[in-house]
Scaffold this active site. Sequence first.
Site, PDB file in Angstrom:
ATOM      1  N   GLU A 153     -13.680   5.747   0.159  1.00  0.00           N
ATOM      2  CA  GLU A 153     -14.462   4.773   0.934  1.00  0.00           C
ATOM      3  C   GLU A 153     -15.141   5.500   2.101  1.00  0.00           C
ATOM      4  O   GLU A 153     -14.497   5.889   3.068  1.00  0.00           O
ATOM      5  CB  GLU A 153     -13.556   3.644   1.446  1.00  0.00           C
ATOM      6  CG  GLU A 153     -12.966   2.809   0.310  1.00  0.00           C
ATOM      7  CD  GLU A 153     -11.955   1.790   0.809  1.00  0.00           C
ATOM      8  OE1 GLU A 153     -12.386   0.739   1.325  1.00  0.00           O
ATOM      9  OE2 GLU A 153     -10.741   2.056   0.688  1.00  0.00           O
ATOM     10  N   GLU A 173       0.870  -1.190   0.000  1.00  0.00           N
ATOM     11  CA  GLU A 173       0.000   0.000   0.000  1.00  0.00           C
ATOM     12  C   GLU A 173       0.898   1.228   0.000  1.00  0.00           C
ATOM     13  O   GLU A 173       1.892   1.271   0.717  1.00  0.00           O
ATOM     14  CB  GLU A 173      -0.864   0.101   1.272  1.00  0.00           C
ATOM     15  CG  GLU A 173      -2.006  -0.847   1.400  1.00  0.00           C
ATOM     16  CD  GLU A 173      -2.778  -0.627   2.724  1.00  0.00           C
ATOM     17  OE1 GLU A 173      -2.551   0.423   3.389  1.00  0.00           O
ATOM     18  OE2 GLU A 173      -3.573  -1.494   3.084  1.00  0.00           O
ATOM     19  N   GLU A 218      -9.337   9.269   6.050  1.00  0.00           N
ATOM     20  CA  GLU A 218      -9.351   7.881   5.566  1.00  0.00           C
ATOM     21  C   GLU A 218     -10.391   7.668   4.459  1.00  0.00           C
ATOM     22  O   GLU A 218     -10.340   6.671   3.745  1.00  0.00           O
ATOM     23  CB  GLU A 218      -9.623   6.910   6.718  1.00  0.00           C
ATOM     24  CG  GLU A 218      -8.469   6.762   7.690  1.00  0.00           C
ATOM     25  CD  GLU A 218      -7.306   5.940   7.142  1.00  0.00           C
ATOM     26  OE1 GLU A 218      -7.392   5.484   5.989  1.00  0.00           O
ATOM     27  OE2 GLU A 218      -6.312   5.768   7.872  1.00  0.00           O
ATOM     28  N   LYS A 236     -15.091   4.691   6.254  1.00  0.00           N
ATOM     29  CA  LYS A 236     -13.852   4.666   7.028  1.00  0.00           C
ATOM     30  C   LYS A 236     -13.740   5.913   7.907  1.00  0.00           C
ATOM     31  O   LYS A 236     -14.342   6.946   7.628  1.00  0.00           O
ATOM     32  CB  LYS A 236     -12.641   4.566   6.084  1.00  0.00           C
ATOM     33  CG  LYS A 236     -12.644   3.288   5.250  1.00  0.00           C
ATOM     34  CD  LYS A 236     -11.389   3.131   4.424  1.00  0.00           C
ATOM     35  CE  LYS A 236     -10.267   2.590   5.285  1.00  0.00           C
ATOM     36  NZ  LYS A 236      -9.081   2.225   4.477  1.00  0.00           N
TER      37      LYS A 236
END
Length: 342
Positions: free
Chosen positions: A315, A264, A323, A318
């Site tokens: 997303e 990542e 995030e 999150k």
Amino acid sequence: MANAIMHSTMLLLLSGLLLAIFKTTGAEVGVCYGMKANDLPPAAEVIDLFKQKGIKRMRLYDPNPDALQALGGTNIELLLDLPSANLESVAASQANADQWVEDNIKKYNTVNFRYIAVGNEVKPTDSFAQSLFPAMQNIRTAIVNAGLGDQIKVSTATFFAAIDKSSFPPSKGSLDPEYQKLLGQVITFLRDNQAPLLVNTYPYFSHIGDPEHVPLDYALFTAPSAVVQDGSLQYQYLFDAMLDTFYSALEKAGGVSVDIVVSETGWPSDGGQATSVDNAMTYNTKLVQHVNQGKGTPKKPEKAIVAYLFAMFDENEKEPAYEKHWGLFFPKKQEKYSISFN
């Protein structure tokens, strides 16, 4: 003399050809397909988007059946997580590991599996931490018994909390003592099976954690010249320094021959300190360019970098706020900014 010149020319051509092959087959950027959101497109449309953008590698955080079904026959190389929640079960018996491989790997025999990440960012304090190494052993045995031992490498994804705080400059890199206990057997396992260690690598967090000593341009691949001198090695990019710090730590832990795959990396576009669409675009675009050059890091110039950008989509489930904003794409599949993977 003519023969010598011809011989030299042939060697140059051959080395150029080998370098070209090396660059195209070794260095590569994939993208992580996270699903912690309630507004994402269907998996089949996501896989089509990967193909349209020429993204040849994917990380998937759990064996989602719709995604695995859609990946069949695409040749997208897959890094698949065995979620940390499953570690205790898989570590408990070989039969459980065999069943996991049967259900999530063998069942999808047209998917191009490359790596299995057994657990993600497992900490020594986690209740399941002692299950990490036996789970990796059992999954590796199941993979070998399935006849896939040469195709699929079994590893785990760790992160920079594992590095001792005194690890500066990169050549001084070493593991935190508690992580040394957790990962010592893992590193030997990786070495013996010629598998890489997966490392989540975030210059973003290094910068916001200490902006005075970690300048923004150093973190964003935009520093005009070297920022850190480490013996004869110079570091213009924090990403390289972080990678080489982990390589130094691996060497001290008995993993001299263990490669690193960056499982990542990325930069958020909103929601926190130093977040903007411009910074996210700069980091991710320059990361792709850096990897595609095929030059490796100052410590390991011969090793092509393999990295997975986080993430395909924003997303919305999150936390904290930053995030939610790591996506290259909005959930409606609009590109947040232009980025080329070629």
